[in-house]
Scaffold this motif. Structure first.
Motif, PDB file in Angstrom:
ATOM      1  N   TYR A   1       0.858  -1.327   0.028  1.00  0.00           N
ATOM      2  CA  TYR A   1      -0.205  -0.058   0.166  1.00  0.00           C
ATOM      3  C   TYR A   1       0.986   0.964   0.259  1.00  0.00           C
ATOM      4  N   THR A   2       0.073   2.320  -0.455  1.00  0.00           N
ATOM      5  CA  THR A   2       0.833   3.871  -0.393  1.00  0.00           C
ATOM      6  C   THR A   2       0.200   4.323   0.162  1.00  0.00           C
ATOM      7  N   PHE A   3       0.396   5.273   1.099  1.00  0.00           N
ATOM      8  CA  PHE A   3       0.056   6.041   2.084  1.00  0.00           C
ATOM      9  C   PHE A   3      -0.221   7.587   2.222  1.00  0.00           C
ATOM     10  N   PHE A   4      -1.045   7.752   1.754  1.00  0.00           N
ATOM     11  CA  PHE A   4      -0.797   9.492   1.271  1.00  0.00           C
ATOM     12  C   PHE A   4      -1.470  10.671   2.489  1.00  0.00           C
ATOM     13  N   MET A   5      -0.990  11.286   2.915  1.00  0.00           N
ATOM     14  CA  MET A   5      -1.334  12.649   3.945  1.00  0.00           C
ATOM     15  C   MET A   5      -1.876  13.582   3.211  1.00  0.00           C
TER      16      MET A   5
END
Length: 191
Positions: free
Chosen positions: A157-161
């Motif tokens: 997964y890639t997480f974006f804040m």
């Protein structure tokens, strides 16, 4: 699932009273759907004399063991404190009215549209609409109420804040997408 700490400062409509609460939030990785929200602390501040003599009343969830929760759920931290130095300089991310945008060279693509972001960040459409209305009202100015603070990837997964900041209100949320999809979009842009 992924987990976030949610700190909320509730407006009470009274200058002499404010409420701060902290929650641990569990969301489904692929949909952003809320699975659990556990209040770990709620604090009320009251200035009874109106002379800045604040009295604090606090609720602490004694039944919630944060350390054991982290261990039992096998939670690992993805974002270092203050989100420094984790952006890949070759990838430019932005939040526009259309949604989360990635730009490589002179080409942009929507990674996640605003409707897909809504479950992760229920405030997104209102914040983007506010930004858009200010840009229409003051066309020579550039407004950036909603920004991408950071992103980090693992194998799955890639997480974006993302962050919305307007006046004194600051809202943050984490968006999630499969890393394979993110890499595929990057390849498409580069070609």
């Amino acid at each position: 699932y992924y987990y976030t700490i949610k700190a909320v400062q509730y407006p009470t409509g009274n200058y002499y009273r404010r409420i701060d609460s902290t929650f641990v939030v569990e969301r489904e990785l692929t949909t952003g759907k809320l699975n659990a929200k556990i209040c770990i602390r709620a604090t009320t501040y009251i200035d009874k004399s109106t002379e800045r003599e604040w009295v604090k009343q606090e609720y602490v969830n004694e039944t919630f063991d944060y350390a054991n929760f982290l261990l039992n759920k096998k939670i690992k931290y993805l974002y270092p404190e203050w989100f420094q130095n984790i952006n890949d300089p070759s990838i430019q991310l932005d939040m526009l009215y259309e949604g989360l945008i990635v730009q490589l060279k002179n080409y942009k693509v929507v990674l996640m549209d605003a409707d897909d972001i809504e479950p992760y960040a229920p405030w997104i459409n209102e914040s983007l609409e506010l930004e858009r209305s200010y840009e229409q009202k003051y066309p020579k100015e550039k407004f950036n109420f909603v920004t991408v603070e950071a992103f980090v990837s693992d194998d799955k997964y890639t997480f974006f804040m993302i962050k919305s900041e307007f006046d004194v209100e600051i809202l943050r949320s984490v968006l999630v997408m499969e890393t394979n999809r993110f890499k595929l979009l990057q390849v498409e842009i580069e070609e």
